[in-house]
Design a protein around this motif. Structure first.
Motif, mmCIF file in Angstrom:
data_model
loop_
_atom_site.group_PDB
_atom_site.id
_atom_site.type_symbol
_atom_site.label_atom_id
_atom_site.label_comp_id
_atom_site.label_asym_id
_atom_site.label_seq_id
_atom_site.Cartn_x
_atom_site.Cartn_y
_atom_site.Cartn_z
ATOM 1 N N LEU A 126 8.660 3.946 -0.406
ATOM 2 C CA LEU A 126 8.844 3.321 -1.585
ATOM 3 C C LEU A 126 9.206 5.059 -2.362
ATOM 4 O O LEU A 126 9.542 5.098 -3.837
ATOM 5 C CB LEU A 126 8.015 2.691 -2.041
ATOM 6 N N ILE A 159 6.467 6.788 -2.636
ATOM 7 C CA ILE A 159 5.416 6.860 -3.222
ATOM 8 C C ILE A 159 4.341 8.055 -3.039
ATOM 9 O O ILE A 159 3.743 7.883 -1.706
ATOM 10 C CB ILE A 159 4.282 5.376 -3.776
ATOM 11 N N CYS A 211 5.078 -1.300 -10.571
ATOM 12 C CA CYS A 211 4.591 -2.305 -9.664
ATOM 13 C C CYS A 211 5.266 -3.518 -9.247
ATOM 14 O O CYS A 211 5.954 -3.799 -8.493
ATOM 15 C CB CYS A 211 3.349 -3.021 -9.699
ATOM 16 N N CYS A 227 9.252 -2.439 -8.025
ATOM 17 C CA CYS A 227 8.066 -2.003 -6.637
ATOM 18 C C CYS A 227 8.760 -3.810 -5.893
ATOM 19 O O CYS A 227 8.886 -3.106 -4.943
ATOM 20 C CB CYS A 227 6.842 -1.548 -6.252
ATOM 21 N N LYS A 260 11.035 -4.110 -3.021
ATOM 22 C CA LYS A 260 10.111 -5.164 -1.533
ATOM 23 C C LYS A 260 10.593 -6.495 -1.356
ATOM 24 O O LYS A 260 11.674 -5.943 0.078
ATOM 25 C CB LYS A 260 8.931 -4.722 -1.661
ATOM 26 N N CYS A 263 -2.267 1.682 -2.611
ATOM 27 C CA CYS A 263 -1.640 2.468 -3.400
ATOM 28 C C CYS A 263 -1.869 3.125 -4.644
ATOM 29 O O CYS A 263 -2.879 2.344 -5.566
ATOM 30 C CB CYS A 263 -0.512 1.444 -3.989
HETATM 31 FE FE1 FES Z 1 4.542 -0.606 -5.166
HETATM 32 FE FE2 FES Z 1 2.026 0.315 -5.319
HETATM 33 S S1 FES Z 1 3.438 0.606 -6.521
HETATM 34 S S2 FES Z 1 3.331 -0.781 -3.532
#
Ligand code: FES
Ligand code: AMP
Ligand code: ZN
Ligand code: ZN
Length: 318
Positions: free
Chosen positions: A81, A83, A136, A139, A143, A229
């Motif tokens: 991702l 992150i 989130c 995300c 996903k 996360c």
């Molecule tokens: Fe996707 Fe935290 S923002 S796992």
């Protein structure tokens, strides 16, 4: 405390099941129970090709380990991702998935979001101004899209995720608080591929407590990422999990019974016939929406035209 099956020292005591087990019997119990759930909910068979979505966390890696022990045909999917969060979150979780797969000689498919789409998840969120400072929702959308796409392109029969009982109960609790009937209708251990472009999805761990999965990963010596996360902090689902933990502490088994009673209510048709209270007659409503096919990616969407993912991607390419 001793194991119920032998004289060895118990590694876990499950108050809700009134069951204490040693390491070996615990592993056996988890594996056998998972097989029971797979059969009970008709999730998949030994002939199916299964794509296991792995995040590097304890649940999804334990799930892959269990299915591997049960002799299922599995491959893993890791979605990078982009992150960091000061803890190299994405690169460390990827590394753990790679290591897990190599140790068992299993195939891992990796999709890197920044490389594929030119931006990381937090960058897409900032660029499209979806969800303010919280990436989130971007995300989750990304996903889901990638999981579905990889499963379809790879001709997998089913996609499985590591959602555990605590995850499912927190979702159920939130959807019940808001009486979000559409989501309540869709929340199940198995979702069928009843529309072109949709893949079958299953959650084989949905009846195990989070604590049980952590114990399983520990006794199996699975290395996983302990950090959540970095964006999860302060999320509603973590808040609900805290409330539900309090309830469970006072009433062992409360979470499991909340979830199982919900599934039972579904079986009796509680959610399948929407009633229009005002007129007292049956009415078609939330959850029964028509599905269209996205002209760009071919995945199902409730909107006529581009799906939410493709619309989001159009924004960042401008
Ligand atoms: Fe996707 Fe935290 S923002 S796992
Ligand atoms: P979460 O939405 O983070 O609670 O994760 C739920 C499930 O989604 C996990 O158990 C995994 O099966 C899957 N998952 C989460 N993050 C990823 C990821 N980065 N790559 C692949 N699968 C993931
Ligand atoms: Zn034992
Ligand atoms: Zn699309």
């Amino acid at each position: 405390m001793k194991c119920r099956q032998c004289e060895a020292k118990a590694v876990i005591n499950m108050r809700q099941h009134k069951l204490a087990l040693c390491a070996n019997h615990y592993i056996q119990w988890i594996v056998t129970q998972t097989q029971r759930f797979i059969e009970k909910y008709h999730m998949f068979t030994h002939q199916d090709r299964i794509l296991v979505a792995v995040s590097g966390g304890k649940d999804s890696l334990s799930l892959w380990d269990i299915l591997w022990q049960l002799g299922y045909l599995t491959e893993g999917l890791y979605i990078g991702l982009g992150i960091d969060g000061g803890v190299n979150y994405s690169s460390r979780s990827h590394q753990l998935c790679v290591q897990f797969a190599a140790q068992r000689n299993l195939n891992l498919i990796s999709v890197n979001v920044p490389q594929t789409y030119g931006m990381s998840i937090p960058e897409i969120a900032a660029h499209t101004q979806r969800g303010k400072n919280k990436p989130c929702s971007v995300c989750g959308l990304t996903k889901r899209h990638i999981m579905n796409q990889v499963a379809l392109e790879g001709n997998f029969d089913v996609l499985v995720t590591g959602h555990n009982l605590d995850d499912e109960v927190a979702t159920l609790f939130g959807n019940t608080l808001n009486w979000n009937v559409g989501y309540l209708q869709r929340q199940r251990p198995l979702l069928l591929d009843n529309h072109p472009g949709l893949v079958r999805k299953a959650k084989p761990l949905c009846r195990f407590y989070e604590r049980e999965m952590a114990a399983y990963a520990l006794v199996r010596g699975i290395e996983y990422i302990y950090d959540e996360c970095p964006y999860a902090e302060g999320s509603t689902s973590i808040y609900y999990k805290g409330l539900l933990n309090q309830l469970e502490l006072d009433r062992p088994g409360a979470k499991l019974s909340f979830y199982l009673s919900f599934l039972q209510a579904k079986e009796t048709g509680f959610f399948s016939k929407p009633i229009n209270l005002e007129y007292g007659e049956e009415n078609v409503g939330a959850g029964g929406e028509t599905l269209y096919t996205c002209p760009k990616c071919g995945q199902p969407t409730t909107a006529k035209g581009l799906c939410s993912f493709c619309r989001m991607m159009e924004k960042i390419s401008r």
